[in-house]
Design an enzyme around this catalytic site. Structure first.
Site, PDB file in Angstrom:
ATOM      1  N   CYS A 135       0.826  -1.202   0.000  1.00  0.00           N
ATOM      2  CA  CYS A 135       0.000   0.000   0.000  1.00  0.00           C
ATOM      3  C   CYS A 135       0.866   1.261   0.000  1.00  0.00           C
ATOM      4  O   CYS A 135       1.592   1.508  -0.955  1.00  0.00           O
ATOM      5  CB  CYS A 135      -0.994  -0.029   1.159  1.00  0.00           C
ATOM      6  SG  CYS A 135      -2.311   1.211   0.984  1.00  0.00           S
ATOM      7  N   HIS A 157      -3.898  -4.580  -0.417  1.00  0.00           N
ATOM      8  CA  HIS A 157      -3.544  -5.179   0.868  1.00  0.00           C
ATOM      9  C   HIS A 157      -3.643  -6.706   0.762  1.00  0.00           C
ATOM     10  O   HIS A 157      -4.734  -7.261   0.883  1.00  0.00           O
ATOM     11  CB  HIS A 157      -4.492  -4.691   1.966  1.00  0.00           C
ATOM     12  CG  HIS A 157      -4.239  -3.292   2.405  1.00  0.00           C
ATOM     13  ND1 HIS A 157      -3.292  -2.969   3.353  1.00  0.00           N
ATOM     14  CD2 HIS A 157      -4.790  -2.120   2.011  1.00  0.00           C
ATOM     15  CE1 HIS A 157      -3.277  -1.656   3.534  1.00  0.00           C
ATOM     16  NE2 HIS A 157      -4.183  -1.118   2.726  1.00  0.00           N
ATOM     17  N   GLU A 190      -2.821  -8.867   2.887  1.00  0.00           N
ATOM     18  CA  GLU A 190      -3.240  -9.437   4.166  1.00  0.00           C
ATOM     19  C   GLU A 190      -4.754  -9.370   4.358  1.00  0.00           C
ATOM     20  O   GLU A 190      -5.296 -10.011   5.256  1.00  0.00           O
ATOM     21  CB  GLU A 190      -2.516  -8.735   5.322  1.00  0.00           C
ATOM     22  CG  GLU A 190      -3.002  -7.348   5.671  1.00  0.00           C
ATOM     23  CD  GLU A 190      -2.475  -6.240   4.773  1.00  0.00           C
ATOM     24  OE1 GLU A 190      -2.731  -5.060   5.083  1.00  0.00           O
ATOM     25  OE2 GLU A 190      -1.822  -6.542   3.757  1.00  0.00           O
TER      26      GLU A 190
END
Length: 214
Positions: free
Chosen positions: A84, A192, A194
């Site tokens: 990011c 992202h 994750e």
């Protein structure tokens, strides 16, 4: 004993717990350490540079803590993943906050999507928030991930790359933007991983097994 170490750089501006948890989940044998200690970072086998928030604040902390110098050294020796704002910080400059000089790992600018962003006659909201497809350019970190898989984005600014050969993933949101950048042992993504379910976890797992060879 952990077979390898992954350092998640803590400079006060990252989504650290989510990144740590996801990396630990995909590779239980890896010792994932959240740290701002340059010595610990340099001893790691893999390094992650996360980032959220305003780029001016991020770059101020990165420079104040000497993280820019650490990243420059990491770039020479081991696999490095930007996430990011971590990607945006690797570019030359960002338009955000009236203009901010970044670390210059990749040539290019970070630009604002704009207040009148339109696609197919439809007004698009800024920030670009939610799931979007990424068109891949061949790279080891895409191994086992279907082309045009969807990843989770949250950003009002996008990477406008100078060197097309460094773009390893394309996103489309009113404009074509660099969703992933890569060269040698550095790879960075605007989304992202994750927060991107199976595709994102697969990318993180690929990173932890990557030797830094493109």
């Amino acid at each position: 004993m952990a077979s390898k170490i992954c350092a998640v750089i803590d400079y006060g501006m990252g989504n650290l717990h989510s990144a740590h948890g996801a990396l630990q989940t995909v590779s239980p044998d890896t010792q994932v350490i959240v740290t701002g200690d340059p010595e610990v970072i340099m001893k790691a086998d893999h390094v992650v540079l996360p980032g959220v928030g305003a780029i001016r604040d991020c770059m101020a902390e990165i420079r104040a803590q000497g993280i820019d110098q650490v990243v420059a050294e990491v770039r020479k020796t081991k696999p490095l993943l930007g996430i990011c704002v971590g990607l945006q910080a690797m570019m030359d400059r960002s338009e955000e906050n009236g203009g901010v000089d970044c670390m210059g790992l990749f040539p290019g600018q970070v630009r604002y999507f704009g207040d009148s962003l339109v696609e197919n006659g439809e007004r698009l909201k800024v920030p670009h928030m939610g799931w979007n497809q990424v068109q891949q350019v061949v790279h080891p970190l895409w191994t086992g991930i279907a082309d045009n898989s969807r990843f989770y984005f949250v950003h009002s600014y996008y990477v406008d790359a100078v060197n097309a050969g460094q773009v390893k993933g394309h996103g489309q949101y009113g404009v074509d933007f660099a969703a992933a950048m890569g060269e040698d042992n550095v790879f960075a993504v605007q989304f992202h991983p994750e927060k991107s379910h199976n595709a994102g976890l697969a990318l993180l797992k690929n990173f932890l097994s990557w030797d830094g060879q493109a």
